[in-house]
Design an enzyme around this catalytic site. Structure first.
Site, PDB file in Angstrom:
ATOM      1  N   HIS A 110       0.922  -1.179  -0.048  1.00  0.00           N
ATOM      2  CA  HIS A 110       0.085   0.002   0.066  1.00  0.00           C
ATOM      3  C   HIS A 110       1.087   1.265   0.009  1.00  0.00           C
ATOM      4  CE1 HIS A 110      -2.988  -2.725   2.250  1.00  0.00           C
ATOM      5  NE2 HIS A 110      -3.345  -2.673   1.164  1.00  0.00           N
ATOM      6  N   LYS A 144     -16.139  -8.099   5.529  1.00  0.00           N
ATOM      7  CA  LYS A 144     -14.737  -8.460   6.292  1.00  0.00           C
ATOM      8  C   LYS A 144     -15.034  -7.911   7.812  1.00  0.00           C
ATOM      9  CE  LYS A 144     -11.606  -7.546   2.617  1.00  0.00           C
ATOM     10  NZ  LYS A 144     -10.478  -6.672   1.997  1.00  0.00           N
ATOM     11  N   ARG A 181      -2.329  -6.841  -7.964  1.00  0.00           N
ATOM     12  CA  ARG A 181      -1.278  -7.705  -7.479  1.00  0.00           C
ATOM     13  C   ARG A 181      -0.872  -8.744  -8.623  1.00  0.00           C
ATOM     14  NH1 ARG A 181      -3.629  -8.045  -1.927  1.00  0.00           N
ATOM     15  NH2 ARG A 181      -4.862  -9.399  -3.268  1.00  0.00           N
ATOM     16  N   SER A 213      -3.308  -7.938   3.303  1.00  0.00           N
ATOM     17  CA  SER A 213      -3.534  -7.850   4.645  1.00  0.00           C
ATOM     18  C   SER A 213      -3.700  -9.104   5.526  1.00  0.00           C
ATOM     19  CB  SER A 213      -4.344  -6.616   4.746  1.00  0.00           C
ATOM     20  OG  SER A 213      -4.320  -5.566   4.248  1.00  0.00           O
TER      21      SER A 213
END
Length: 158
Positions: free
Chosen positions: A17, A41, A90, A128
């Protein structure tokens, strides 16, 4: 003044990030991390903790700030005069979801552009959830997160 928003859960912020923020903040007058609610989440860190971790991890940037929202990101972008959103990519597997979100955001607010940016290769594997799992199992995460996050994760799992 050109402003860009970087939405995400940032639970926690990691070096991937920060790499995107470092590079993109050079292209815009104002770069804003947006800690956003994701309905599926369950975050490890509270919204206040995530905001503080981002602030502490980006204090060396001149033009970076942090917001929190439970709104649609494009509505927040219009409200704050942002011209663009940035999202990290990614792997190829990220592209389909990011493309779908970018197209939906375009249909909701055509004046807000979505930019997709890849992190440096050394950060391409970071997310994360992996960082939290490694920390939970007392693995070495020091190279994956900024020092404030490292300290906070260690305290959560020690």
């Amino acid at each position: 003044m050109k402003k860009i928003l970087y939405p995400g859960s940032f639970d926690p912020i990691h070096n991937g990030h920060l790499d995107i923020a470092r590079r993109a903040s050079k292209l815009f007058d104002e770069f804003v991390f947006v800690v956003a609610v994701h309905p599926t989440k369950k975050p490890l860190f509270t919204k206040k903790e995530r905001i503080k971790l981002i602030q502490d991890s980006t204090s060396h940037f001149k033009n970076v700030s942090v917001l929190y929202t439970e709104k649609l990101i494009v509505d927040l972008a219009k409200e704050h005069g942002a011209v663009a959103l940035i999202r990290g990519l990614r792997h190829v597997s990220d592209f389909e979801l990011e493309f779908q979100m970018a197209m939906m955001n375009y249909h909701l607010s055509p004046e807000v552009t979505t930019i997709l940016m890849m992190p440096e290769e050394k950060h391409i594997h970071l997310n994360s959830n992996l960082v939290k799992e490694i920390a939970r199992l007392h693995g070495d995460i020091e190279g994956f997160v900024p020092p404030p996050v490292y300290k906070h994760l260690k305290s959560k799992f020690d």
